[in-house]
Design an enzyme around this catalytic site. Structure first.
Site, mmCIF file in Angstrom:
data_model
loop_
_atom_site.group_PDB
_atom_site.id
_atom_site.type_symbol
_atom_site.label_atom_id
_atom_site.label_comp_id
_atom_site.label_asym_id
_atom_site.label_seq_id
_atom_site.Cartn_x
_atom_site.Cartn_y
_atom_site.Cartn_z
ATOM 1 C CD GLU A 1 -1.342 -0.251 3.550
ATOM 2 O OE1 GLU A 1 -2.372 0.702 3.635
ATOM 3 O OE2 GLU A 1 -1.177 -1.025 4.675
ATOM 4 C CE LYS B 1 16.235 2.960 9.629
ATOM 5 N NZ LYS B 1 17.613 3.098 9.150
ATOM 6 C CG ASP C 1 12.370 -1.031 5.480
ATOM 7 O OD1 ASP C 1 12.759 -2.255 5.166
ATOM 8 O OD2 ASP C 1 13.054 -0.201 5.394
#
Length: 567
Positions: free
Chosen positions: A109, A158, A175
């Site tokens: 997405e 992060k 990620d």
């Protein structure tokens, strides 16, 4: 042949912005780059089946083959993304290997506002309420990952790897290339971004709580705009500080003690660190916590069951009020069980309010005539603990009866602790006062007979002309009119206060039994008038605030309903 021709047309699109089409001819890749990493490039793409924009992640095989670890990370990310489904984890759509172009392609997405790091640096003036909202969503994603069997550790959390849709503040963790399924009680490999790595990661003996440390560093970055340990020149210096227990210099720049304390909780040693599930319960992140303007808690919207009545009914349920009630039961006599009927004028439209008490609960039914066919009704139920339930519904004069509507209301909204007849009496009392020709279907003569007599006499009472007049009736007491500028019906949460305020007005400004009263002194009259003005000023101030909160609650509910329909 026709299909082949179509395929050829898609493979060589006339649009110069389109560079590539996937093997299923569903996704088209534009040349616009929206992100770039060491091995991966992210392009904007389009899903022609669902008609939505998506992200096309592309990795060149030659690049990752130079590092077997990178190839394994890539495959690990694809496997994990396929298996995970959560509102705060980036959504996976498809993946394939292009042997001709030597690329690995992953469709996920698209987040229009990019990473949280980029978004935060772009929008520097953001209220802490928004930061808390982002934090809650990140923790909910971590709770989901850590709750898997076995747990999944992200290992590279992060703000660069957290993505946001700025149009409605939706945050998702992405990620997952470094994520690992924790097959054993503790993971062993050293991996991640040094600025965000927990001390135990360097010791090669860690669990999912390492992600909580990284989350704390994300919070620090969100409030300071800087990478943690930005004062260090290299990874070796960072390692030295982390292993020595020295916190980032930017932590000292956090001036809000509550924010700083919350971040420090996340950076505690692993043995003392709280889990994502526990942090979500921290007072700092609670929705009803203090914010800049200390808003009132919003009510929860309770949807009725499916049925004809459900189409014209809605209930909101609020928490107990934090404001003490001193006047809640002053003018409602539970022993007599007689209601108070109040009349007012709202922009030329007549409003009627019926108040009545039963077993420690207080009922306020308000009605305003829409047209000749229907009446808008709002029933407020305030229990002895101050909790408020607000039921909004339409009453159709043709076809509806008080008993029928009351029965459906109790069933649809599961008001099992309320009496059907009691609510029906409230409805019929209101309608008798609003519609002269109304035929009741429950017996209410014993409740309205004395009121009607008093109503005819009350017109002879002298009172100063006001913008609005209310005539209030109560068992054996004849009460003279007094002014009240409050509109009817009122807003949801505010009604609890408004009921209390109205009762306070009744007690302080209404004279009791006609033959037993003495003339009121001018000073007393002036004092009471000032008291009414103060109540009205406070009411108007709170109404403005609650109207804003109500609108936000409605918009949030509509958004949730839209998302549910999409699913």
């Amino acid at each position: 042949m026709e299909g082949t021709d179509d395929a050829s047309a898609l493979q060589e699109p006339p649009d110069p912005e389109v560079l590539e089409v996937d093997p299923t001819f569903r996704y088209i890749r534009y040349k616009e780059v929206i992100g770039k990493g060491a091995f991966k490039t992210v392009y904007k793409a389009f899903d022609e089946v669902d008609g939505i924009e998506v992200a096309w992640n592309q990795v060149r095989i030659d690049d990752v083959l130079q590092s077997p670890n990178c190839l394994e990370r890539l495959y690990s990310e694809v496997r994990l993304l396929k298996s995970l489904k959560h509102n705060n984890i980036i959504r996976f759509y498809n993946s394939w290997i292009d042997d001709k172009n030597k690329t690995v392609n992953i469709i996920t997405e698209l987040f229009t506002s990019g990473s949280l790091r980029h978004y935060r640096k772009k929008h520097r003036k953001v209220n802490m309420k928004a930061v808390k909202n982002w934090a809650r969503q990140i923790l909910m994603g971590l709770r989901y990952l850590h709750g898997q069997e076995p747990p999944i550790i992200h290992r590279d959390l992060k703000c660069d790897n957290i993505f946001i849709n700025g149009n409605h503040g939706e945050v998702k963790i992405g990620d997952l290339g470094l994520a690992t399924v924790m097959e054993q009680a503790n993971a062993k490999s050293v991996i991640g971004t040094p600025e965000f790595m927990a001390p135990e990661l360097y010791d090669e003996n860690y669990n999912e709580l390492a992600d909580i440390y990284s989350f704390g560093m994300c919070m620090l970055e969100m409030v300071t705009f800087d990478y943690p340990y930005c004062e260090c020149k290299n990874s070796a210096q960072i390692y030295k500080k982390v292993s020595s227990g020295i916190k980032p210099a930017s932590l000292s720049r956090v001036k809000d003690p509550e924010v700083k304390q919350f971040i420090e909780k996340c950076l505690l040693p692993a043995s003392e660190r709280l889990s994502a599930k526990e942090l979500l319960l921290d007072p700092f992140l609670q929705l009803n916590g203090l914010t800049m303007n200390n808003p009132l808690p919003l009510p929860d919207i309770v949807m009725p069951k499916e049925g004809a009545f459900g189409d014209r009914c809605l209930m909101s349920e609020g928490p107990p009020t934090t404001r003490p009630s001193k006047t809640l039961s002053i003018d409602l006599d539970e022993d007599s069980n007689l209601p108070i009927v109040t009349f007012s004028d709202n922009s030329g439209s007549r409003c009627i309010e019926v108040r009545r008490a039963k077993r420690g609960n207080f009922f306020v039914l308000k009605g305003e005539e829409n047209d000749e066919q229907s009446v808008s009704l709002i029933l407020r139920i305030v229990d002895e603990n101050g909790r408020v339930r607000n039921i909004h519904f339409l009453f159709y004069q043709e076809g509806d009866t008080a008993s029928k509507v009351s029965s459906e209301m109790v069933e649809q909204l599961e008001l099992t602790d309320q009496n059907v007849t009691f609510i029906a009496e409230l409805i019929d009392i209101l309608l008798v006062n609003m519609i002269p020709t109304w035929k009741t279907d429950v017996t209410v003569d014993h409740l309205i007979h004395s009121q009607l007599n008093q109503n005819s006499r009350s017109h002879h009472n002298e009172a100063k002309p006001q913008k609005q007049e209310e005539t209030v009736f109560h068992d054996t007491c004849e009460l003279v009119s007094h002014s009240c500028n409050s509109d009817c019906p009122r807003s949801d949460e505010e009604d609890k206060q408004c009921v209390d305020a109205t009762k306070g007005e009744d007690k302080s400004s209404i004279q009791e039994v006609e033959e037993a009263t003495e003339p009121v002194s001018l000073e007393e009259e002036e004092r009471l008038r000032q008291e009414l003005e103060e109540i009205e000023a406070k009411y108007q101030e709170d109404m403005k605030e609650i109207a804003t909160k109500r609108e936000e609650a409605i918009m949030e509910t509509k958004k949730k309903l839209s998302l549910m329909k999409l699913k």
